[in-house]
Scaffold this motif. Structure first.
Motif, PDB file in Angstrom:
ATOM      1  N   SER A  51       0.794  -1.229   0.000  1.00 12.15           N
ATOM      2  CA  SER A  51       0.000   0.000   0.000  1.00 12.15           C
ATOM      3  C   SER A  51       0.830   1.285   0.000  1.00 12.15           C
ATOM      4  N   HIS A  52       2.161   1.177  -0.018  1.00 11.08           N
ATOM      5  CA  HIS A  52       3.033   2.352  -0.008  1.00 11.08           C
ATOM      6  C   HIS A  52       3.878   2.409  -1.283  1.00 11.08           C
ATOM      7  N   PRO A  53       4.118   3.618  -1.803  1.00 18.13           N
ATOM      8  CA  PRO A  53       5.089   3.712  -2.883  1.00 18.13           C
ATOM      9  C   PRO A  53       6.487   3.416  -2.330  1.00 18.13           C
ATOM     10  N   PRO A  54       7.434   3.063  -3.190  1.00 17.86           N
ATOM     11  CA  PRO A  54       8.788   2.757  -2.714  1.00 17.86           C
ATOM     12  C   PRO A  54       9.430   3.936  -1.984  1.00 17.86           C
ATOM     13  N   VAL A  55      10.354   3.602  -1.092  1.00 19.99           N
ATOM     14  CA  VAL A  55      11.214   4.588  -0.436  1.00 19.99           C
ATOM     15  C   VAL A  55      12.645   4.220  -0.802  1.00 19.99           C
ATOM     16  N   TYR A  56      13.443   5.228  -1.142  1.00 16.20           N
ATOM     17  CA  TYR A  56      14.835   5.005  -1.515  1.00 16.20           C
ATOM     18  C   TYR A  56      15.743   5.501  -0.394  1.00 16.20           C
ATOM     19  N   TYR A  57      16.566   4.609   0.134  1.00 12.40           N
ATOM     20  CA  TYR A  57      17.528   4.931   1.189  1.00 12.40           C
ATOM     21  C   TYR A  57      18.902   5.070   0.551  1.00 12.40           C
ATOM     22  N   VAL A  58      19.519   6.231   0.744  1.00 11.97           N
ATOM     23  CA  VAL A  58      20.800   6.544   0.130  1.00 11.97           C
ATOM     24  C   VAL A  58      21.930   6.233   1.116  1.00 11.97           C
ATOM     25  N   GLY A 121       8.571  15.420  -0.380  1.00 10.10           N
ATOM     26  CA  GLY A 121       7.799  16.648  -0.221  1.00 10.10           C
ATOM     27  C   GLY A 121       8.530  17.730   0.558  1.00 10.10           C
ATOM     28  N   LYS A 122       9.714  17.413   1.097  1.00  6.44           N
ATOM     29  CA  LYS A 122      10.478  18.393   1.882  1.00  6.44           C
ATOM     30  C   LYS A 122      11.774  18.812   1.188  1.00  6.44           C
ATOM     31  N   VAL A 123      11.947  18.372  -0.050  1.00  2.00           N
ATOM     32  CA  VAL A 123      13.124  18.774  -0.825  1.00  2.00           C
ATOM     33  C   VAL A 123      12.659  19.463  -2.101  1.00  2.00           C
ATOM     34  N   ASP A 124      13.585  20.137  -2.765  1.00  2.00           N
ATOM     35  CA  ASP A 124      13.225  20.826  -4.009  1.00  2.00           C
ATOM     36  C   ASP A 124      12.996  19.847  -5.147  1.00  2.00           C
ATOM     37  N   ARG A 125      13.870  18.837  -5.215  1.00  2.00           N
ATOM     38  CA  ARG A 125      13.734  17.824  -6.268  1.00  2.00           C
ATOM     39  C   ARG A 125      14.214  16.486  -5.745  1.00  2.00           C
ATOM     40  N   ARG A 134       6.902  12.341  -7.060  1.00  4.71           N
ATOM     41  CA  ARG A 134       5.793  12.994  -6.368  1.00  4.71           C
ATOM     42  C   ARG A 134       5.713  12.395  -4.958  1.00  4.71           C
ATOM     43  N   PRO A 135       5.497  13.231  -3.935  1.00  5.26           N
ATOM     44  CA  PRO A 135       5.484  12.703  -2.562  1.00  5.26           C
ATOM     45  C   PRO A 135       4.222  11.900  -2.251  1.00  5.26           C
ATOM     46  N   GLN A 136       4.387  10.910  -1.389  1.00  3.80           N
ATOM     47  CA  GLN A 136       3.254  10.154  -0.869  1.00  3.80           C
ATOM     48  C   GLN A 136       2.374  11.123  -0.081  1.00  3.80           C
ATOM     49  N   PRO A 137       1.057  11.007  -0.209  1.00  7.13           N
ATOM     50  CA  PRO A 137       0.177  11.916   0.530  1.00  7.13           C
ATOM     51  C   PRO A 137       0.327  11.760   2.044  1.00  7.13           C
ATOM     52  N   GLY A 138      -0.067  12.802   2.762  1.00 11.64           N
ATOM     53  CA  GLY A 138      -0.016  12.779   4.220  1.00 11.64           C
ATOM     54  C   GLY A 138       1.325  13.305   4.713  1.00 11.64           C
ATOM     55  N   PHE A 140       3.254  11.874   7.264  1.00 13.76           N
ATOM     56  CA  PHE A 140       4.140  10.955   7.974  1.00 13.76           C
ATOM     57  C   PHE A 140       4.980  10.093   7.045  1.00 13.76           C
ATOM     58  N   TYR A 141       4.360   9.528   6.044  1.00 12.83           N
ATOM     59  CA  TYR A 141       5.060   8.578   5.176  1.00 12.83           C
ATOM     60  C   TYR A 141       5.937   9.297   4.161  1.00 12.83           C
ATOM     61  N   GLY A 142       6.981   8.628   3.703  1.00 10.22           N
ATOM     62  CA  GLY A 142       7.940   9.264   2.804  1.00 10.22           C
ATOM     63  C   GLY A 142       8.115   8.567   1.477  1.00 10.22           C
ATOM     64  N   GLY A 143       7.052   7.946   0.958  1.00 10.09           N
ATOM     65  CA  GLY A 143       7.163   7.217  -0.298  1.00 10.09           C
ATOM     66  C   GLY A 143       7.394   8.117  -1.500  1.00 10.09           C
ATOM     67  N   TRP A 144       8.019   7.528  -2.519  1.00 13.59           N
ATOM     68  CA  TRP A 144       8.371   8.209  -3.757  1.00 13.59           C
ATOM     69  C   TRP A 144       7.476   7.687  -4.871  1.00 13.59           C
ATOM     70  N   ILE A 145       6.560   8.503  -5.358  1.00 14.06           N
ATOM     71  CA  ILE A 145       5.649   8.089  -6.418  1.00 14.06           C
ATOM     72  C   ILE A 145       6.242   8.481  -7.769  1.00 14.06           C
ATOM     73  N   THR A 146       6.401   7.480  -8.631  1.00 17.03           N
ATOM     74  CA  THR A 146       6.840   7.686 -10.010  1.00 17.03           C
ATOM     75  C   THR A 146       5.761   7.114 -10.923  1.00 17.03           C
ATOM     76  N   ASP A 147       5.934   7.307 -12.223  1.00 15.65           N
ATOM     77  CA  ASP A 147       4.932   6.831 -13.173  1.00 15.65           C
ATOM     78  C   ASP A 147       4.783   5.308 -13.167  1.00 15.65           C
ATOM     79  N   GLU A 148       5.785   4.588 -12.670  1.00 16.28           N
ATOM     80  CA  GLU A 148       5.690   3.129 -12.659  1.00 16.28           C
ATOM     81  C   GLU A 148       4.831   2.597 -11.504  1.00 16.28           C
ATOM     82  N   VAL A 149       4.417   3.460 -10.599  1.00 16.87           N
ATOM     83  CA  VAL A 149       3.682   3.036  -9.405  1.00 16.87           C
ATOM     84  C   VAL A 149       2.182   3.226  -9.602  1.00 16.87           C
ATOM     85  N   ALA A 150       1.420   2.147  -9.413  1.00 21.32           N
ATOM     86  CA  ALA A 150      -0.045   2.209  -9.444  1.00 21.32           C
ATOM     87  C   ALA A 150      -0.563   2.035  -8.027  1.00 21.32           C
TER      88      ALA A 150
END
Length: 162
Positions: A51-58, A121-125, A134-138, A140-150
């Motif tokens: 139920s969450h878009p992916p999160v990328y840990y650097v 949602g807290k960075v410029d890009r 695109r940031p996950q709504p809400g 608290f969560y930090g998911g990364w929404i891209t065109d590949e995510v449904a």
């Protein structure tokens, strides 16, 4: 809740596992804030959870030197462990709560140790292979929404019970 249709080249967040997967990816991940590149990597850990878009840990080695400052607060993920929060300082300006990490993760998520996830949602890009995230709504969560995510994805009003 009704699943969004999955198009060619897409994956549904409803097919992601629980507990979440965490795999190193060769995708090009870039994070920018305040006119500065905070992170640039091709070895991020991509975490996918139902139920969450992916999160990328650097990996910390791929985060610009001196930009991270420990922030107040913490939270606990039932799988990954206790989260540490990070502010970012660029040219003397402090940006609060921009990222988080697992400094002492659960054994199954050891490869997240000291890697930093940034809230898109807290960075410029925030970019994945050149695509603006695109940031996950809400808040608290930090998911990364891209065109590949449904979706639909958790985080918006009425989704906490998902």
């Amino acid at each position: 809740m009704r699943r969004d249709p999955v198009g060619p080249g897409q994956e549904s967040v409803w097919d992601y596992p629980r507990p979440p997967s965490a795999e190193v990816t060769g995708r090009h991940v870039v994070v920018e804030l305040g006119g500065r590149v905070l992170a640039d990597t091709r070895r991020a850990v991509r975490v996918c959870e139902t139920s969450h878009p992916p999160v990328y840990y650097v990996p910390r080695e791929d985060v610009a030197d001196g930009v991270l400052v420990r922030a107040a607060g913490s939270s606990v993920c039932e799988w990954k462990g206790a989260a540490t929060y990070w502010d970012v300082v660029v040219d003397g300006r402090r940006y609060p709560g921009v990222g988080w990490s697992y400094e002492d993760p659960a054994p199954e998520y050891e490869h997240l140790r000291s890697a930093v996830a940034f809230y898109p949602g807290k960075v410029d890009r925030a970019l994945v292979d050149g695509e603006q995230v695109r940031p996950q709504p809400g808040g608290f969560y930090g998911g990364w929404i891209t065109d590949e995510v449904a979706g639909p994805v958790k985080g918006g009003p009425g989704t906490l019970g998902w």
